[in-house]
Design an enzyme around this catalytic site. Structure first.
Site, short mmCIF file in Angstrom:
data_model
loop_
_atom_site.label_atom_id
_atom_site.label_comp_id
_atom_site.label_asym_id
_atom_site.label_seq_id
_atom_site.Cartn_x
_atom_site.Cartn_y
_atom_site.Cartn_z
N ALA A 65 20.75 16.10 -33.52
CA ALA A 65 20.16 17.33 -34.03
C ALA A 65 19.42 16.97 -35.33
O ALA A 65 19.72 15.96 -35.96
CB ALA A 65 21.25 18.35 -34.30
N GLU A 111 24.80 14.43 -26.55
CA GLU A 111 25.19 15.69 -25.93
C GLU A 111 24.12 16.18 -24.95
O GLU A 111 24.44 16.69 -23.88
CB GLU A 111 25.47 16.74 -27.02
CG GLU A 111 26.70 16.37 -27.84
CD GLU A 111 26.87 17.23 -29.08
OE1 GLU A 111 25.95 17.25 -29.93
OE2 GLU A 111 27.91 17.90 -29.21
N GLU A 131 28.70 12.74 -35.86
CA GLU A 131 28.66 13.95 -36.69
C GLU A 131 29.65 13.89 -37.85
O GLU A 131 29.38 14.39 -38.94
CB GLU A 131 28.95 15.20 -35.84
CG GLU A 131 27.82 15.62 -34.92
CD GLU A 131 27.88 14.97 -33.55
OE1 GLU A 131 28.62 13.97 -33.36
OE2 GLU A 131 27.18 15.47 -32.64
C1 HXC Z 1 16.40 14.18 -38.68
C2 HXC Z 1 16.17 11.93 -38.32
C3 HXC Z 1 17.35 11.90 -37.55
C4 HXC Z 1 18.05 13.12 -37.36
C5 HXC Z 1 16.56 9.92 -37.61
N1 HXC Z 1 15.70 10.68 -38.33
N2 HXC Z 1 17.55 10.64 -37.13
N3 HXC Z 1 15.71 13.06 -38.87
N4 HXC Z 1 17.53 14.23 -37.95
N5 HXC Z 1 19.16 13.22 -36.63
C6 HXC Z 1 14.50 10.26 -39.02
C7 HXC Z 1 14.82 9.50 -40.29
O1 HXC Z 1 15.10 10.38 -41.33
C8 HXC Z 1 13.55 8.74 -40.50
O2 HXC Z 1 12.57 9.60 -41.05
C9 HXC Z 1 13.09 8.43 -39.09
O3 HXC Z 1 13.78 9.34 -38.24
C10 HXC Z 1 13.49 7.02 -38.65
O4 HXC Z 1 14.87 6.84 -38.87
P1 HXC Z 1 15.50 5.61 -39.69
O5 HXC Z 1 16.83 6.03 -40.15
O6 HXC Z 1 14.54 5.15 -40.73
O7 HXC Z 1 15.58 4.51 -38.56
P2 HXC Z 1 16.65 3.32 -38.40
O8 HXC Z 1 16.90 2.69 -39.74
O9 HXC Z 1 16.18 2.50 -37.27
O10 HXC Z 1 18.04 4.04 -38.01
C11 HXC Z 1 18.15 4.74 -36.77
C12 HXC Z 1 19.43 5.59 -36.74
C13 HXC Z 1 19.45 6.52 -37.97
C14 HXC Z 1 20.68 4.68 -36.78
C15 HXC Z 1 19.43 6.37 -35.43
O11 HXC Z 1 18.20 7.21 -38.02
C16 HXC Z 1 20.52 7.54 -37.94
O12 HXC Z 1 21.70 7.23 -38.23
N6 HXC Z 1 20.18 8.79 -37.64
C17 HXC Z 1 21.12 9.91 -37.66
C18 HXC Z 1 22.05 9.81 -36.49
C19 HXC Z 1 23.03 10.97 -36.50
O13 HXC Z 1 23.82 11.13 -37.43
N7 HXC Z 1 22.93 11.83 -35.50
C20 HXC Z 1 23.79 12.98 -35.40
C21 HXC Z 1 23.08 14.12 -36.04
S1 HXC Z 1 24.14 15.51 -36.15
P3 HXC Z 1 11.85 9.28 -42.45
O14 HXC Z 1 10.97 10.47 -42.64
O15 HXC Z 1 12.94 9.15 -43.44
O16 HXC Z 1 11.14 7.98 -42.18
C22 HXC Z 1 24.10 16.19 -34.67
C23 HXC Z 1 24.90 17.42 -34.63
C24 HXC Z 1 25.03 18.07 -33.29
O17 HXC Z 1 23.47 15.80 -33.75
C25 HXC Z 1 25.71 19.38 -33.40
C26 HXC Z 1 26.71 19.59 -34.44
C27 HXC Z 1 26.20 20.04 -35.76
#
Ligand code: HXC
Length: 257
Positions: A65, A111, A131
């Protein structure tokens, strides 16, 4: 269709939805959620479509998300809008949906893949429910669908530590139906979806409905449901055609009726 965060393609009888926010690793924001749901509902209504394929990019199916969109929201906000409830409309879809996953399928991305009927993974795929690292828990069914798919031990491990699992581990655990080389993912997934789409549509829908019933009921009730639906396949033209084609040693020509 004027979608901005997804691409919608018709490939024969397969509707292909490609998540398309590359700069955000396909993070699922409100617009993308609305567009995926609208596209699936459009394909559901299209009699020329027999199966749906949902995919992302080489680098990410979806990295969750959209954290930037969620961060400032209050409890009152998310409760009032019932955040993520729209995704439930995917699980109401009656046509088969295949997920083709390469790269990250994390949080809401994992999901979304699990909302599809089965997952074909590239060898680069990474699945997780991270999360907890953000101070939240899964909110699009992850704690429920992951547990049903892989069992308590691994679901607890993933939801509590936030670690990722690779494609091999995901297949061993039963989350993933098949693993293919990343370069072949789209071809293989499209082949699988095309195979399904060329079956009788009402029969494929009944097969999906019967498998899904197993998650909602007891074994005895589920078997009874299956038996009745099996009987009802004999009301279709495609049952007559499918069996006649076998006997006549030819390919069936299904009319989807
Ligand atoms: C918003 C995101 C994002 C996300 C990545 N980006 N994931 N933006 N929401 N979930 C954006 C980053 O901010 C970044 O933008 C760009 O995408 C590239 O990501 P990087 O982090 O620079 O890439 P990398 O270093 O290769 O790392 C990849 C990654 C990491 C390991 C996937 O991005 C990451 O950990 N993302 C979050 C994963 C996560 O926690 N997902 C769960 C979300 S919560 P900029 O502009 O900075 O370059 C969820 C909740 C569901 O899904 C329902 C309950 C609430």
């Amino acid at each position: 269709s004027d979608f901005e965060t997804i691409l919608l393609d018709r490939r024969g009888r397969v509707g292909v939805i490609t998540l398309n926010r590359p700069k955000a690793l396909n993070a699922l924001n409100a617009q993308l959620m609305g567009e995926v749901v609208a596209a699936v509902e459009e394909l559901e209504q299209d009699p020329e479509i027999g199966a749906i394929l949902i995919t992302g990019s080489e680098r990410a199916f979806a990295a969750g998300a959209d954290i930037k969109e969620m961060q400032p929201k209050t409890f009152a906000d998310v409760y009032a809008e019932d955040l993520f409830t729209q995704w439930d409309r995917l699980s109401a879809a009656r046509k088969p949906i295949v997920a083709a996953v390469a790269g990250y399928a994390l949080g809401g991305g994992c999901e979304l893949a699990m909302l599809c009927d089965f997952i074909i993974a590239a060898d680069t795929a990474k699945f997780g429910q991270p999360e907890i690292k953000l101070g939240v828990i899964p909110g699009i069914g992850g704690s429920q669908r992951l547990t049903r798919a892989v069992g308590k031990a691994k679901a607890m491990d993933l939801c509590l530590t936030g670690r990722n699992m690779d494609a091999e581990e995901a297949e061993r655990a039963g989350l993933v139906a098949r693993i293919v080389p990343a370069a072949d993912l789209l071809d293989e997934a499209l082949k699988a979806a095309t195979t399904i789409a060329e079956m009788s549509l009402p029969i494929a829908m009944m097969a999906k409905e019967a498998v899904n019933r197993s998650f909602e009921t007891t074994l005895a009730e589920g078997v009874r449901f299956e038996r009745r639906v099996f009987h009802s396949t004999f009301a279709t033209a495609d049952q007559k055609e499918g069996m006649a084609a076998f006997i006549e040693k030819r390919a069936p020509n299904f009319s989807h009726r």
